[in-house]
Structure formats: structure tokens, C-alpha cells
Design an enzyme around this catalytic site. Structure first.
Site, PDB file in Angstrom:
ATOM      1  N   ASP A  80       6.092   5.534  -1.699  1.00 50.83           N
ATOM      2  CA  ASP A  80       5.150   6.041  -3.007  1.00 50.83           C
ATOM      3  C   ASP A  80       4.372   4.607  -3.275  1.00 50.83           C
ATOM      4  OD1 ASP A  80       5.336   8.573  -2.887  1.00 50.83           O
ATOM      5  OD2 ASP A  80       6.954   8.686  -4.445  1.00 50.83           O
ATOM      6  N   LYS A 114       1.440   3.063   0.905  1.00 44.50           N
ATOM      7  CA  LYS A 114       1.178   2.907   2.459  1.00 44.50           C
ATOM      8  C   LYS A 114       0.073   3.778   3.200  1.00 44.50           C
ATOM      9  CE  LYS A 114       5.693   3.246   3.155  1.00 44.50           C
ATOM     10  NZ  LYS A 114       6.045   3.322   1.993  1.00 44.50           N
ATOM     11  N   THR A 115       0.470   5.188   3.105  1.00 46.18           N
ATOM     12  CA  THR A 115      -0.160   6.078   3.770  1.00 46.18           C
ATOM     13  C   THR A 115      -1.989   5.812   3.203  1.00 46.18           C
ATOM     14  OG1 THR A 115       1.638   7.262   4.324  1.00 46.18           O
ATOM     15  CG2 THR A 115      -0.479   8.383   4.777  1.00 46.18           C
ATOM     16  N   HIS A 126      11.935   5.701   4.781  1.00 45.80           N
ATOM     17  CA  HIS A 126      12.705   4.323   4.965  1.00 45.80           C
ATOM     18  C   HIS A 126      13.580   4.380   6.488  1.00 45.80           C
ATOM     19  CE1 HIS A 126      14.595   0.678   4.057  1.00 45.80           C
ATOM     20  NE2 HIS A 126      16.036   1.374   4.154  1.00 45.80           N
TER      21      HIS A 126
HETATM   22  P1  GDP Z   1       3.599   5.840   0.747  1.00 40.40           P
HETATM   23  O1  GDP Z   1       4.891   6.803   0.457  1.00 40.40           O
HETATM   24  O2  GDP Z   1       3.920   4.461   0.467  1.00 40.40           O
HETATM   25  O3  GDP Z   1       2.866   6.169   1.853  1.00 40.40           O
HETATM   26  O4  GDP Z   1       2.529   6.174  -0.513  1.00 40.40           O
HETATM   27  P2  GDP Z   1       1.292   7.271  -0.540  1.00 40.40           P
HETATM   28  O5  GDP Z   1       0.214   6.404   0.081  1.00 40.40           O
HETATM   29  O6  GDP Z   1       1.665   8.608  -0.301  1.00 40.40           O
HETATM   30  O7  GDP Z   1       0.919   7.131  -2.111  1.00 40.40           O
HETATM   31  C1  GDP Z   1       1.974   7.457  -3.036  1.00 40.40           C
HETATM   32  C2  GDP Z   1       1.064   7.921  -4.478  1.00 40.40           C
HETATM   33  O8  GDP Z   1       0.544   6.801  -4.998  1.00 40.40           O
HETATM   34  C3  GDP Z   1       0.060   9.077  -4.191  1.00 40.40           C
HETATM   35  O9  GDP Z   1       0.318  10.018  -5.245  1.00 40.40           O
HETATM   36  C4  GDP Z   1      -1.088   8.271  -4.048  1.00 40.40           C
HETATM   37  O10 GDP Z   1      -2.242   8.753  -4.625  1.00 40.40           O
HETATM   38  C5  GDP Z   1      -1.035   6.953  -5.246  1.00 40.40           C
HETATM   39  N1  GDP Z   1      -1.708   5.878  -4.897  1.00 40.40           N
HETATM   40  C6  GDP Z   1      -1.745   5.358  -3.574  1.00 40.40           C
HETATM   41  N2  GDP Z   1      -2.621   4.351  -3.725  1.00 40.40           N
HETATM   42  C7  GDP Z   1      -2.948   4.077  -4.850  1.00 40.40           C
HETATM   43  C8  GDP Z   1      -3.897   3.195  -5.621  1.00 40.40           C
HETATM   44  O11 GDP Z   1      -4.299   2.024  -5.085  1.00 40.40           O
HETATM   45  N3  GDP Z   1      -4.207   3.494  -6.914  1.00 40.40           N
HETATM   46  C9  GDP Z   1      -3.426   4.515  -7.675  1.00 40.40           C
HETATM   47  N4  GDP Z   1      -3.547   4.545  -8.984  1.00 40.40           N
HETATM   48  N5  GDP Z   1      -2.619   5.309  -7.073  1.00 40.40           N
HETATM   49  C10 GDP Z   1      -2.420   5.145  -5.889  1.00 40.40           C
HETATM   50 MG    MG Z   2       3.267   7.434   3.445  1.00 39.34          MG
END
Ligand code: GDP
Ligand code: MG
Length: 391
Positions: free
Chosen positions: A21, A24-25, A87
Site C-alpha cells: 500500500d 508500488k503499483t 510480500h
Molecule cells: P502497493 O500495494 O504498494 O502496490 O500500493 P498501491 O499502488 O496499490 O497503492 C495503495 C493505495 O495508495 C491506493 O489507494 C493508492 O491510490 C494510494 N496511493 C498510491 N500512490 C499515491 C500517491 O502518490 N498519493 C496518494 N495520496 N495516494 C497514493
Molecule cells: Mg501493488
């Protein structure tokens, strides 16, 4: 017909790592978006969040492989970029070498700072030989500046603690989300991140003159054409028409097709992510973990000596020592094989210890000095090691 892949720029494999979260994606999608909008000359195709996050799961021999590859091009380089959802996928793909990373983008949320998986992925990266990390301090759109400064300090310290030279590592404040929404300020931040990757991650040495070797990551069937194996070329080169040996399937065949990211190519080399079409090999004969190599270039064996770091309890490892007779799973390249551990004179190895052990695998594998591996037990990583001698 499909456009052929033309090698005009050096190719590198990178990927996003970091706590769930932290974005990354979203960042991966944003990178492809920003690069796809560079105008004429840009060959990058935008890949949406959903297409990355819903990469097909492939279950083989009980291992679920969940890894999304996207490709993009900067002015100077062609990148294959991997993003993984959970993970456990990092453990499987990074440690086993399926994600052969030449460098990594560590994504840290400026709102949350370092979280357990942030630290674990840095440790993992060190263990598997990822020598260069660039930090994306993500969610900078929502973060408070002073807090973000603190997070940056904390990340630099973490990197230094693992030998990454935290003072010199590029840390770029980005917002994957805002860049994805088309905000020009944050699109510029993505460009800055890519510049940091282009300049900070050096072109790795590729052993293109060594005999060809590829560890099979995935096996697919193309109706009417035959069996296709995918994976990263570990060393050497391969061309259409080359004879290859499939270790594990104990068969020799000919490569009749070669593709990278869906584009046909004449020849592939170390570092390329490819699909090989193998003549006359039944799908059931080949599995993840088998090795495709130049015939006669490797002689498999099952006994080796290794230097192993037993993960501490805090790092997610065991809470009790291991002893001779221990029989965990060994993840070598893309394979997982059971192995018997012999600790010799050192009666036990405690979590946090580094020890020498002799291992007898359940089957023959192409082993060599310097090969990295992970030791897993009950779905978690308990050790990471390197082969020091093949017996
Ligand atoms: P991952 O699990 O690392 O791949 O994370 P995700 O890309 O799925 O993002 C997790 C959550 O964080 C989602 O609800 C995204 O919309 C939010 N998010 C991701 N990048 C940003 C950002 O740059 N700013 C904000 N405010 N939220 C973000
Ligand atoms: Mg992801």
C-alpha cells in the site's frame, strides 16, 4: 504481423519494492503513463493500474507466481520493470532470481515511513545482490514537508545500515497518484525519478560470451505451435535454430521461436526477458525451475557447501536454532527443492547467525559457486545463502 524487437538501447531489469500500500503499483503505472506521453520518439505504452495489479496468476507445482512485467524506454535505456502484489511474491521472485533485478526503486510512503516490509525488502535486495537502490518517497502530494524530511532521513539510515551508502542514494519525492491523474508538477517528479534511475543504476556486466543459460519461470502452450518457456537469460546468447538442453526434463531440442514482450526477436542475450518456443517438447515435460542451457555446458549435482545467513526472528525468521538433519526447501534460481542440511562441527545455528553448511538436495540441479538461494520453511524465508563449493 508483429513488429520485431530492435535492440537500440541497453536493456536493464528493475522493479519496485516496498511495503504493501505504499504505492508500488500506482507508481509503476504512472511511470508508463509519463513516458508514453513524451510525444514523438516515445515507444512506451501506458499500462494501467488494473492491468498491472491483475497480472495472471500461474500456479505450478504448488508455487503461485505472481509477477507483472511492464516495459518502458527512457532516452538512454530500455527497461523491464517488475511489480509484485504481496510480500510473499517478493520473497519467491527476488530470492529465487526470477526477478533478476539490476536495480530497484524502493517505494516508501511519505505518510507512513519505514514499515516492516520496507526493511525486509532492503535486506532481501542486499542478499540477492541488488547493488543499487533509488528511493521514491511516494504520496508526497499528501505529506507534510517536515514529516517527509524525517522519513527521508530514516530511509537513508536504513539503507546505510544495509551497506547501500544512504547518503548518496537518490531520494526523489513523487506522487504516483497525481502523476497518473495528469498533474504536470508530479509528472515532472516522475521524470526526475527516472533520471535518477538512468544515472544512478549502472549498466551491469552481462556475460554474453558465456554458454547460454535460462532458468524457467513459466511454461505455456501456444495452440498449434508448441511449448513456450519464459524467463530471464542469465548468461550467454540464444538464436532461433539453436540446440538447447532442458535440465530437469532431460531432453534436447531446438529453439524455433523467440520473443520479448510479445515482439519477435532473432537473438536474445543475458539480461533479456524472453519466451522460447521449444520444438517437440510436451508441455508436461517442462516445469518452473528447469534450466534451458547450451547442450553439455552444465553438469548438474546435488551436494554443495554454502555460506548461509539465518534470518533473525525480527526479520521474520525462526525463533529457534536449526541443527544437522534440518530439511527445509531451497529456492535456487526459479526452482524449489528440498534439501538436507549438515552443519558439521557447528552443532546449531541460531537466528541471526552466519554459518557454513553442506546441503544435499533432493534432486540434481545446475549448481555453481556464487549462486544465491533462499531457505524457506512453512511459507516463510528463514535463511539466505550463497554456494561456496559444489561437491
Ligand atoms: P502497493 O500495494 O504498494 O502496490 O500500493 P498501491 O499502488 O496499490 O497503492 C495503495 C493505495 O495508495 C491506493 O489507494 C493508492 O491510490 C494510494 N496511493 C498510491 N500512490 C499515491 C500517491 O502518490 N498519493 C496518494 N495520496 N495516494 C497514493
Ligand atoms: Mg501493488
Amino acid at each position: 504481423s508483429k513488429t520485431a524487437y530492435i535492440r537500440t538501447k541497453p536493456h536493464l531489469n528493475i522493479g519496485t519494492m516496498g511495503h504493501v500500500d505504499h504505492g508500488k503499483t500506482t507508481l509503476t503505472a504512472a511511470i508508463t503513463k509519463v513516458l508514453s506521453e513524451r510525444g514523438t520518439g516515445s515507444s512506451t505504452q501506458y499500462v494501467s493500474f488494473d492491468r498491472i495489479d491483475r497480472a495472471p496468476e500461474e500456479a505450478q507445482r504448488g508455487i503461485t507466481i505472481n509477477i507483472a512485467h511492464v516495459e518502458y524506454e527512457t532516452d538512454t535505456r530500455h527497461y523491464a520493470h517488475v511489480d509484485m502484489p504481496g510480500h510473499a511474491d517478493y520473497i519467491k521472485n527476488m530470492v529465487t532470481g526470477a526477478a533478476q533485478l539490476d536495480g530497484a526503486i524502493l517505494v516508501v510512503s511519505a505518510l507512513d515511513g519505514i514499515m516492516p516490509q520496507t526493511a525486509e525488502h532492503v535486506l532481501l535486495a542486499r542478499q540477492v545482490g541488488v547493488d543499487h537502490i533509488v528511493v521514491a518517497l511516494n504520496k508526497a502530494d499528501a505529506g507534510d514537508e517536515e514529516l517527509t524530511d524525517l522519513v527521508e532521513l530514516e530511509v537513508r539510515e536504513l539503507l546505510s545500515a544495509h551497506g547501500y551508502g544512504g547518503d548518496s542514494v537518490p531520494v526523489v519525492r513523487v506522487s504516483g497518484l497525481k502523476a497518473l491523474e495528469g498533474d504536470p508538477r508530479w509528472a515532472a517528479a516522475i521524470e526526475a525519478l527516472l533520471d535518477a534511475v538512468d544515472t544512478y543504476v549502472p549498466m551491469p556486466e552481462r556475460y554474453v560470451d558465456a554458454p547460454f543459460l535460462l532458468s524457467v519461470e513459466n511454461v505455456l502452450t501456444i495452440t498449434g505451435r508448441g511449448t513456450v518457456v519464459t524467463g530471464a537469460v542469465e548468461r550467454g546468447q540464444v538464436r532461433i535454430g539453436d540446440r538447447v538442453e532442458v535440465l530437469g526434463a532431460e531432453t534436447e531440442t531446438v529453439v524455433t521461436g523467440l520473443e520479448t514482450f510479445g515482439k519477435p526477436m532473432e537473438s536474445a542475450q543475458a539480461g533479456d526477458n524472453v519466451a522460447l518456443l521449444l520444438r517437440g517438447v510436451p508441455r508436461d515435460a517442462v516445469r518452473r525451475g528447469h534450466v534451458v542451457a547450451e547442450p553439455g555446458s552444465v553438469s548438474p549435482s546435488r551436494r554443495f557447501t554454502a555460506q548461509v545467513y539465518v534470518l533473525s526472528t525480527k526479520e521474520g525468521g525462526r525463533s529457534t536454532p536449526i541443527a544437522t538433519g534440518y530439511r527445509p526447501q531451497f529456492y535456487l534460481r526459479t526452482a524449489d527443492v528440498v534439501g538436507d542440511v549438515d552443519l558439521g562441527d557447528a552443532a546449531v545455528a541460531r537466528p541471526g547467525d552466519t554459518v557454513t553448511m553442506t546441503v544435499e538436495l533432493g534432486r540434481d540441479m545446475p549448481l555453481e559457486t556464487g549462486l544465491g538461494f533462499a531457505i524457506r520453511e512453512g511459507g516463510r524465508t528463514v535463511g539466505a545463502g550463497t554456494v561456496t563449493e559444489v561437491r
